[in-house]
Motif scaffolding. Structure first.
Motif, PDB file in Angstrom:
ATOM      1  N   ILE A 146       1.002  -1.329   0.202  1.00  0.00           N
ATOM      2  CA  ILE A 146      -0.309   0.150   0.170  1.00  0.00           C
ATOM      3  C   ILE A 146       1.323   1.129  -0.194  1.00  0.00           C
ATOM      4  O   ILE A 146       1.382   1.583   0.832  1.00  0.00           O
ATOM      5  CB  ILE A 146      -0.863  -0.068   1.349  1.00  0.00           C
ATOM      6  CG1 ILE A 146      -1.683  -1.063   1.646  1.00  0.00           C
ATOM      7  CG2 ILE A 146      -1.799   1.184   1.143  1.00  0.00           C
ATOM      8  CD1 ILE A 146      -2.864  -1.214   0.961  1.00  0.00           C
ATOM      9  N   GLY A 147       0.792   1.954  -0.700  1.00  0.00           N
ATOM     10  CA  GLY A 147       0.983   3.111  -1.177  1.00  0.00           C
ATOM     11  C   GLY A 147       0.754   4.845  -0.540  1.00  0.00           C
ATOM     12  O   GLY A 147      -0.644   4.874   0.014  1.00  0.00           O
ATOM     13  N   ASP A 179       1.178  10.717  12.461  1.00  0.00           N
ATOM     14  CA  ASP A 179       0.358  10.499  13.523  1.00  0.00           C
ATOM     15  C   ASP A 179      -0.453   9.296  12.495  1.00  0.00           C
ATOM     16  O   ASP A 179      -1.480   7.957  12.813  1.00  0.00           O
ATOM     17  CB  ASP A 179      -0.806  11.256  14.675  1.00  0.00           C
ATOM     18  CG  ASP A 179      -0.152  11.916  15.486  1.00  0.00           C
ATOM     19  OD1 ASP A 179       0.735  11.370  16.400  1.00  0.00           O
ATOM     20  OD2 ASP A 179      -0.083  12.791  15.709  1.00  0.00           O
ATOM     21  N   LEU A 180      -0.959   9.588  11.335  1.00  0.00           N
ATOM     22  CA  LEU A 180      -1.079   9.149  10.623  1.00  0.00           C
ATOM     23  C   LEU A 180      -1.275   7.657   9.476  1.00  0.00           C
ATOM     24  O   LEU A 180      -1.406   6.652  10.325  1.00  0.00           O
ATOM     25  CB  LEU A 180      -1.968  10.188   8.991  1.00  0.00           C
ATOM     26  CG  LEU A 180      -2.416   9.912   8.234  1.00  0.00           C
ATOM     27  CD1 LEU A 180      -3.094  11.036   7.499  1.00  0.00           C
ATOM     28  CD2 LEU A 180      -1.074   9.555   7.107  1.00  0.00           C
ATOM     29  N   LEU A 181       0.652   7.657   9.723  1.00  0.00           N
ATOM     30  CA  LEU A 181       1.827   6.879   9.702  1.00  0.00           C
ATOM     31  C   LEU A 181       1.393   5.320  10.232  1.00  0.00           C
ATOM     32  O   LEU A 181       1.307   4.696  10.177  1.00  0.00           O
ATOM     33  CB  LEU A 181       2.537   7.118   9.434  1.00  0.00           C
ATOM     34  CG  LEU A 181       3.225   7.654   7.574  1.00  0.00           C
ATOM     35  CD1 LEU A 181       4.554   8.278   7.608  1.00  0.00           C
ATOM     36  CD2 LEU A 181       3.224   6.765   6.626  1.00  0.00           C
ATOM     37  N   ARG A 182       0.852   6.405  11.307  1.00  0.00           N
ATOM     38  CA  ARG A 182       1.560   5.360  13.044  1.00  0.00           C
ATOM     39  C   ARG A 182       0.214   4.666  12.862  1.00  0.00           C
ATOM     40  O   ARG A 182      -0.050   3.151  12.549  1.00  0.00           O
ATOM     41  CB  ARG A 182       1.762   5.617  14.409  1.00  0.00           C
ATOM     42  CG  ARG A 182       2.180   5.437  15.103  1.00  0.00           C
ATOM     43  CD  ARG A 182       2.082   6.074  16.185  1.00  0.00           C
ATOM     44  NE  ARG A 182       2.001   7.667  16.469  1.00  0.00           N
ATOM     45  CZ  ARG A 182       1.375   7.538  17.197  1.00  0.00           C
ATOM     46  NH1 ARG A 182       0.813   6.432  17.673  1.00  0.00           N
ATOM     47  NH2 ARG A 182       0.592   8.541  17.616  1.00  0.00           N
ATOM     48  N   GLY A 183      -1.186   4.839  12.234  1.00  0.00           N
ATOM     49  CA  GLY A 183      -1.806   4.462  12.545  1.00  0.00           C
ATOM     50  C   GLY A 183      -2.398   3.230  11.089  1.00  0.00           C
ATOM     51  O   GLY A 183      -2.639   2.308  11.683  1.00  0.00           O
ATOM     52  N   ALA A 184      -2.148   3.906   9.891  1.00  0.00           N
ATOM     53  CA  ALA A 184      -2.176   2.753   9.103  1.00  0.00           C
ATOM     54  C   ALA A 184      -1.253   2.067   9.041  1.00  0.00           C
ATOM     55  O   ALA A 184      -1.409   1.038   8.255  1.00  0.00           O
ATOM     56  CB  ALA A 184      -1.290   3.781   7.967  1.00  0.00           C
ATOM     57  N   THR A 185      -0.068   2.091   9.157  1.00  0.00           N
ATOM     58  CA  THR A 185       0.520   0.974   8.959  1.00  0.00           C
ATOM     59  C   THR A 185       1.230  -0.064   9.999  1.00  0.00           C
ATOM     60  O   THR A 185       0.845  -1.520   9.440  1.00  0.00           O
ATOM     61  CB  THR A 185       2.252   1.522   9.332  1.00  0.00           C
ATOM     62  OG1 THR A 185       2.929   2.440  10.016  1.00  0.00           O
ATOM     63  CG2 THR A 185       2.983   2.514   8.356  1.00  0.00           C
ATOM     64  N   GLN A 208       2.497  -4.388   3.478  1.00  0.00           N
ATOM     65  CA  GLN A 208       3.862  -3.410   3.520  1.00  0.00           C
ATOM     66  C   GLN A 208       3.265  -2.363   3.185  1.00  0.00           C
ATOM     67  O   GLN A 208       2.668  -2.622   2.563  1.00  0.00           O
ATOM     68  CB  GLN A 208       5.024  -3.778   3.055  1.00  0.00           C
ATOM     69  CG  GLN A 208       6.653  -3.473   2.721  1.00  0.00           C
ATOM     70  CD  GLN A 208       7.441  -3.653   3.643  1.00  0.00           C
ATOM     71  OE1 GLN A 208       6.977  -4.333   3.912  1.00  0.00           O
ATOM     72  NE2 GLN A 208       8.003  -3.070   4.793  1.00  0.00           N
ATOM     73  N   SER A 209       3.782  -1.366   3.918  1.00  0.00           N
ATOM     74  CA  SER A 209       3.533   0.150   3.138  1.00  0.00           C
ATOM     75  C   SER A 209       4.678   0.747   2.623  1.00  0.00           C
ATOM     76  O   SER A 209       5.458   0.312   3.415  1.00  0.00           O
ATOM     77  CB  SER A 209       3.444   0.908   3.888  1.00  0.00           C
ATOM     78  OG  SER A 209       3.827   1.419   5.272  1.00  0.00           O
ATOM     79  N   VAL A 260      11.126   2.313   1.706  1.00  0.00           N
ATOM     80  CA  VAL A 260      10.514   2.154   2.390  1.00  0.00           C
ATOM     81  C   VAL A 260      10.786   1.560   3.513  1.00  0.00           C
ATOM     82  O   VAL A 260      11.768   1.302   4.353  1.00  0.00           O
ATOM     83  CB  VAL A 260      10.998   0.116   1.958  1.00  0.00           C
ATOM     84  CG1 VAL A 260       9.352  -1.139   2.542  1.00  0.00           C
ATOM     85  CG2 VAL A 260      10.819   0.288   0.873  1.00  0.00           C
ATOM     86  N   ILE A 261       9.793   1.801   4.764  1.00  0.00           N
ATOM     87  CA  ILE A 261       9.609   1.785   6.068  1.00  0.00           C
ATOM     88  C   ILE A 261       9.461   1.481   7.034  1.00  0.00           C
ATOM     89  O   ILE A 261       8.486   0.774   6.619  1.00  0.00           O
ATOM     90  CB  ILE A 261       9.460   3.842   6.693  1.00  0.00           C
ATOM     91  CG1 ILE A 261      10.424   4.972   5.454  1.00  0.00           C
ATOM     92  CG2 ILE A 261       9.649   3.881   7.975  1.00  0.00           C
ATOM     93  CD1 ILE A 261       9.509   5.792   5.433  1.00  0.00           C
TER      94      ILE A 261
END
Lengths: 348, 348
Positions: A85-86, A99-105, A114-115, B116-117
């Motif tokens: 997922i990009g 924060d948004l990344l945290r929820g999404a990943t 994998q993001s 990729v993180i």
DNA sequence: ATCCGGATTGGCAGCGCTGCCAAATCGATG
DNA sequence: CATCGATTTGGCAGCGCTGCCAATCCGGAT
């Protein structure tokens, strides 16, 4: 007995690092080592299809012996859909996007995805470029921020046939999945709160609204609701830089210089508001008696200030997680309004 | 005339979205459309090898007409090295890691690499897992945080033959490339500064040091340097949670309850120190006269406080960028000490 | 011993692209 | 007009894996 194991460091006896001459270990190597077929190894490693317990053990032993790491590049190419997922965000400087990344990943990982992350710096042309770049990895879905994209970006998104989730804004038409809240309504709520508290000489301190469209929507909502209450902004200060504590502090200072009798300041977000609070502390302006402060985002830091910041808490982590889950689930297009919460605090 | 263009939305006339039945466009489609060979298209798209101007135009026209997006999965599999760099960070909650990402991704992008993180939540077992996961994308390199890894992680890293850069710490042996600064020295410098200013009853407020090894090194350096100055910590408070403004505020409160005559507080980082500052403001403790405060990281927010925070500025963005460049350059193993800068501020 | 259905297994053709090599083309020259 | 070197081009074999299908195996029923 068996030559397989000798192949591990084939043509390179010098040990650690510098695998220059070392041939990478492939699934075929594992199959040979375990004396089974390639597809059997593949099935065991993915726990997909059927195989005997004995076979599993042999394959796993071979994998361990050879230190085999599956090649997902090849795996993804061979199978139909990718597990990628990009995620496209405008900035890493403002904590709301991490924060948004945290929820999404977190959600993505749970679903076995994998993001891949890309940053646009609030630039729509860069957004188009990074969307193109992400699409070339053939992701299963894309998470982007906001609803405003230039025509090229929209075209690419649509043409790709990839599922898209647009985040943190519900004020406008979305492409596919939309998860967030109304920035306009947040601005309105803030204005009504200040007006209801009796503030009359209200000013705005914001950052570059041409780039940050969501901040622009809050501003518009704020102005409009103020108008409905029979009020108008008595002054505003827009700094050209991105939002920051510094911009908030200096912005408030400038605004007060021009409009000394301001009684409330609405900031484009909490970072800005914190800067404003620091200005008040530094110059002995009583908050909220002399000047009220109102922010946006509901960052932790605002809650911990000597006087908790009046602000609006936005569910950023939840938005990321919800979007991720919806993308993985593969349901129909949808708009999910997570709402927001007005925090009265003590600064307004 | 030519059937190529009719293939674009093959078997799907219903327009926008739902490419369900639509066959993805491949390089072979473009070649057919442009009436050239596949390898010619490949050369043109990568500007690699030679081709005539006329050919370039035809290929580009065909690409535009079909809306072709190259498939990097296939491209990476076919070519030898990937253009991917994996980045492993412990957290997204603390702004220092987004800073690091920012530096790294900017530099990486310039070199034509994608990042990729992965996030470990300060958990070494999770680190091992995410390293494994990243390695399965066959990255050209890996950026990890810190020098401490569990044996499994080290083994995987070494066995993979992939270049590795370890960031934000130079206190110990590295695997390959090391970019950062000495946390130990930072702790020592902080202690010397406080001791030199005449503070004698010094306390420490920190978060979970078993997980955050770099904070532990600063703590150790701080203690040791204090000892050399003939001093000792008169009290310390460790909160079990990750570092945060809240932890700092409550940590200082608890410590002061136990050690009321503290004259200086050393915090595990700026977030914690900001919390401490808020506690002082809220309780009318004069800073630095009644209590001095010292942080770590040199965040912007510290500079903007009414009294600038005494702290140590660490080059996080630069560390990310430097590591990225070194990985791309492919030079020999190296240790790059970027140093740090003590900021006197006004709180100590 | 023979047969049957389900469980297990292996072979092999791609996935879409790149890299190599041979073929074709071009332009200038003899 | 043939010749030669340089430039441009196309064909095709993989990259490492998955998915399909056919082959094989197993245990019980006949």
């Amino acid at each position: 007995m068996d030559e397989g194991i000798n192949e591990v460091f084939a043509a390179d006896e010098e040990g650690v690092r510098d695998g220059a001459g070392r041939r990478p270990i492939t699934l075929a190597d594992v199959a040979r080592e375990a004396r089974v077929g390639e597809s059997t190894v593949s099935r065991v490693l993915r726990s997909h299809g059927s195989f005997s317990e004995k076979t599993r053990a042999r394959v796993e032993a071979a994998v361990a012996r050879l230190g085999y790491v599956p090649n997902r590049i090849a795996g993804t190419l061979a199978s139909t859909g990718s597990r990628l997922i990009g995620i496209v965000i405008p900035s890493l400087t403002n904590i709301v996007f991490p924060d948004l990344l945290r929820g999404a990943t977190a959600a993505l990982e749970q679903e076995g995805f994998q993001s891949v992350i890309a940053v646009t710096d609030y630039d729509q042309d860069r957004e188009e470029a990074v969307v193109g770049s992400l699409l070339s990895w053939r992701p299963a879905g894309l998470i982007v921020t906001g609803l405003e994209h230039n025509p090229g970006t929209r075209r690419r998104l649509l043409a790709s046939g990839v599922r898209v989730a647009e985040l943190l804004d519900t004020d406008g038409p979305g492409l596919d999945i939309v998860v967030g809240y109304s920035n306009r309504a947040a601005g309105e709520a803030s204005a009504r709160h200040l007006a209801g508290r009796g503030y009359r000489r209200i000013g705005y301190i914001g950052h570059d609204l041409t780039k940050d469209r969501r901040a622009a929507k809050r501003y518009a909502g704020f102005r409009d609701a103020l108008g409905e209450a029979g009020l108008a902004l008595v002054g505003e200060e827009r700094v050209a830089s991105p939002s920051s504590v510094e911009a908030g502090r200096h912005g408030l200072e400038s605004l007060l210089a021009r409009v000394p009798d301001l009684d409330a300041a609405y900031f484009s977000n909490d970072d800005m508001a914190l800067g404003g609070y620091f200005h008040c502390l530094a110059h002995g302006l009583a908050v909220p008696e002399r000047l009220a402060l109102f922010g946006y985002n509901g960052l932790d830091v605002g809650r911990l200030m000597p006087q908790p910041l009046a602000t609006i808490r936005t569910p950023r982590v939840e938005a990321g997680a919800t979007a991720a889950r919806l993308l993985c689930a593969g349901g129909p297009a949808a708009v999910v309004d997570l709402g927001f919460e007005l925090i009265e605090g003590a600064t307004a």
